[in-house]
Design a protein around this motif. Structure first.
Motif, PDB file in Angstrom:
ATOM      1  N   THR A  65      -7.838   6.652  -0.315  1.00  0.00           N
ATOM      2  CA  THR A  65      -7.235   5.461   0.676  1.00  0.00           C
ATOM      3  C   THR A  65      -7.516   5.709   2.219  1.00  0.00           C
ATOM      4  O   THR A  65      -7.644   7.225   2.312  1.00  0.00           O
ATOM      5  CB  THR A  65      -5.845   5.334   0.377  1.00  0.00           C
ATOM      6  OG1 THR A  65      -5.159   4.474   1.242  1.00  0.00           O
ATOM      7  CG2 THR A  65      -5.040   6.781   0.911  1.00  0.00           C
ATOM      8  N   LYS A  69       0.775  -1.076  -0.078  1.00  0.00           N
ATOM      9  CA  LYS A  69       0.148   0.084  -0.011  1.00  0.00           C
ATOM     10  C   LYS A  69       0.998   1.177  -0.227  1.00  0.00           C
ATOM     11  O   LYS A  69       0.694   2.227  -0.793  1.00  0.00           O
ATOM     12  CB  LYS A  69      -0.954   0.147   0.903  1.00  0.00           C
ATOM     13  CG  LYS A  69      -1.577  -1.308   1.247  1.00  0.00           C
ATOM     14  CD  LYS A  69      -2.911  -1.403   0.186  1.00  0.00           C
ATOM     15  CE  LYS A  69      -3.651  -2.610   0.620  1.00  0.00           C
ATOM     16  NZ  LYS A  69      -3.993  -3.188  -0.432  1.00  0.00           N
ATOM     17  N   LYS A  70       2.033   1.258   0.633  1.00  0.00           N
ATOM     18  CA  LYS A  70       2.971   2.450   0.658  1.00  0.00           C
ATOM     19  C   LYS A  70       3.391   2.869  -0.634  1.00  0.00           C
ATOM     20  O   LYS A  70       3.592   3.953  -0.830  1.00  0.00           O
ATOM     21  CB  LYS A  70       4.007   2.264   1.924  1.00  0.00           C
ATOM     22  CG  LYS A  70       3.351   2.344   3.165  1.00  0.00           C
ATOM     23  CD  LYS A  70       4.449   2.130   4.184  1.00  0.00           C
ATOM     24  CE  LYS A  70       3.816   2.338   5.664  1.00  0.00           C
ATOM     25  NZ  LYS A  70       4.903   2.102   6.798  1.00  0.00           N
ATOM     26  N   LYS A 129      -6.449   3.993   5.869  1.00  0.00           N
ATOM     27  CA  LYS A 129      -5.594   2.928   6.673  1.00  0.00           C
ATOM     28  C   LYS A 129      -5.206   1.884   5.642  1.00  0.00           C
ATOM     29  O   LYS A 129      -4.465   2.122   4.555  1.00  0.00           O
ATOM     30  CB  LYS A 129      -6.135   2.366   7.794  1.00  0.00           C
ATOM     31  CG  LYS A 129      -6.763   3.197   8.619  1.00  0.00           C
ATOM     32  CD  LYS A 129      -7.460   2.653   9.901  1.00  0.00           C
ATOM     33  CE  LYS A 129      -7.609   3.736  11.159  1.00  0.00           C
ATOM     34  NZ  LYS A 129      -8.365   2.991  12.145  1.00  0.00           N
ATOM     35  N   GLN A 130      -5.713   0.570   5.680  1.00  0.00           N
ATOM     36  CA  GLN A 130      -5.262  -0.698   4.805  1.00  0.00           C
ATOM     37  C   GLN A 130      -6.287  -0.623   3.447  1.00  0.00           C
ATOM     38  O   GLN A 130      -6.143  -1.390   2.498  1.00  0.00           O
ATOM     39  CB  GLN A 130      -5.452  -1.813   5.615  1.00  0.00           C
ATOM     40  CG  GLN A 130      -4.623  -2.170   6.735  1.00  0.00           C
ATOM     41  CD  GLN A 130      -3.123  -2.231   6.503  1.00  0.00           C
ATOM     42  OE1 GLN A 130      -2.733  -2.655   5.452  1.00  0.00           O
ATOM     43  NE2 GLN A 130      -2.314  -1.663   7.479  1.00  0.00           N
ATOM     44  N   ASP A 131      -7.152   0.052   3.392  1.00  0.00           N
ATOM     45  CA  ASP A 131      -8.304   0.056   2.322  1.00  0.00           C
ATOM     46  C   ASP A 131      -8.214   1.110   1.463  1.00  0.00           C
ATOM     47  O   ASP A 131      -7.733   2.343   1.981  1.00  0.00           O
ATOM     48  CB  ASP A 131      -9.666   0.406   3.340  1.00  0.00           C
ATOM     49  CG  ASP A 131     -10.910   0.263   2.400  1.00  0.00           C
ATOM     50  OD1 ASP A 131     -10.773  -0.620   1.464  1.00  0.00           O
ATOM     51  OD2 ASP A 131     -11.873   0.758   2.619  1.00  0.00           O
ATOM     52  N   HIS A 132      -8.029   0.739   0.238  1.00  0.00           N
ATOM     53  CA  HIS A 132      -7.944   1.793  -1.051  1.00  0.00           C
ATOM     54  C   HIS A 132      -8.852   1.303  -2.216  1.00  0.00           C
ATOM     55  O   HIS A 132      -9.243   0.121  -2.184  1.00  0.00           O
ATOM     56  CB  HIS A 132      -6.644   1.827  -1.373  1.00  0.00           C
ATOM     57  CG  HIS A 132      -5.925   0.723  -2.257  1.00  0.00           C
ATOM     58  ND1 HIS A 132      -5.312  -0.294  -1.757  1.00  0.00           N
ATOM     59  CD2 HIS A 132      -6.036   0.738  -3.441  1.00  0.00           C
ATOM     60  CE1 HIS A 132      -5.228  -1.273  -2.489  1.00  0.00           C
ATOM     61  NE2 HIS A 132      -5.428  -0.661  -3.850  1.00  0.00           N
ATOM     62  N   LYS A 145       0.983   4.392  -2.733  1.00  0.00           N
ATOM     63  CA  LYS A 145       0.922   5.710  -2.577  1.00  0.00           C
ATOM     64  C   LYS A 145       2.216   6.583  -3.129  1.00  0.00           C
ATOM     65  O   LYS A 145       1.931   7.552  -3.677  1.00  0.00           O
ATOM     66  CB  LYS A 145       0.949   6.199  -1.078  1.00  0.00           C
ATOM     67  CG  LYS A 145      -0.314   5.602  -0.361  1.00  0.00           C
ATOM     68  CD  LYS A 145      -0.718   5.844   1.236  1.00  0.00           C
ATOM     69  CE  LYS A 145      -1.446   5.103   1.802  1.00  0.00           C
ATOM     70  NZ  LYS A 145      -1.433   5.227   3.332  1.00  0.00           N
ATOM     71  N   ARG A 193     -11.358   9.608   3.394  1.00  0.00           N
ATOM     72  CA  ARG A 193     -10.324   9.084   2.702  1.00  0.00           C
ATOM     73  C   ARG A 193      -9.221  10.337   2.219  1.00  0.00           C
ATOM     74  O   ARG A 193     -10.044  11.440   1.747  1.00  0.00           O
ATOM     75  CB  ARG A 193     -10.696   8.178   1.406  1.00  0.00           C
ATOM     76  CG  ARG A 193     -11.656   6.873   2.025  1.00  0.00           C
ATOM     77  CD  ARG A 193     -12.210   6.309   0.816  1.00  0.00           C
ATOM     78  NE  ARG A 193     -13.071   5.231   1.327  1.00  0.00           N
ATOM     79  CZ  ARG A 193     -12.800   4.074   1.634  1.00  0.00           C
ATOM     80  NH1 ARG A 193     -11.514   3.673   1.705  1.00  0.00           N
ATOM     81  NH2 ARG A 193     -13.560   3.150   1.865  1.00  0.00           N
TER      82      ARG A 193
END
Length: 178
Positions: free
Chosen positions: A159, A2-3, A161-164, A6, A135
């Protein structure tokens, strides 16, 4: 992972802005406000693909020409995600929407052709009285604009947290000077 997503999104927006600052095209009137009202149709990505195949929305964008080819933008509106049927059942997933508020820049690098980027927050509205998370909204875009019409492609990366999730969308807008 996820990072990394981003980081790629931020790098993409920075590259667009870096590239766009060197080329001039005199398409945006300097020191003038333009308001555009748009209809947006899009395809969801990320976790949004689980419960929907299509989004439709509307936005209002206020644009201020800093120079003849660079504008500051402020965009607000809403996207509705139309739910699809749950496999093996006669009911649909829950309907929901995103209400984005974004600020950004728009740079014309060829006559009538622009690149831009916006950053902001999107509020998730669930069915009934419930609200979902706020988000982060990153949105690079590419488009074609005339004196009154604006046709733009954009990707909203949303996005929390863990959700995107995301939306690849086409915005068709009519603009007028204020």
């Amino acid at each position: 992972m996820k990072k990394l997503s981003k980081l790629i999104g931020v790098a993409f927006m920075a590259a667009i802005l870096f590239f766009a600052t060197d080329v001039k095209a005199q398409t945006t009137p300097a020191k003038a406000f333009v308001l555009s009202l748009g209809v947006e149709s899009g395809l969801p990505t990320g976790v949004a693909k689980l419960g929907t195949n299509f989004s439709l929305g509307g936005t209002a964008r206020l644009q201020y020409g800093v120079t003849n080819d660079l504008a500051i933008t402020f965009t607000a509106g809403g996207y509705h995600f139309f739910p699809k049927k749950i496999p093996g059942q006669d009911r649909r997933y829950q309907s929901y929407g995103e209400l984005p508020i974004k600020a950004g820049v728009k740079e014309f690098f060829l006559p009538n052709i622009y690149v831009g980027g916006e950053i902001g927050v999107a509020f998730e509205k669930l069915e009934g009285p419930d609200w979902g998370p706020r988000r982060l909204d990153l949105s690079p875009n590419l488009g074609y604009a005339t004196k009154h019409w604006d046709f733009g492609l954009h990707y909203d990366y949303l996005t929390y947290k863990q959700d995107h999730l995301g939306i690849f969308a086409l915005r068709v807008a009519y603009g007028f000077g204020l």
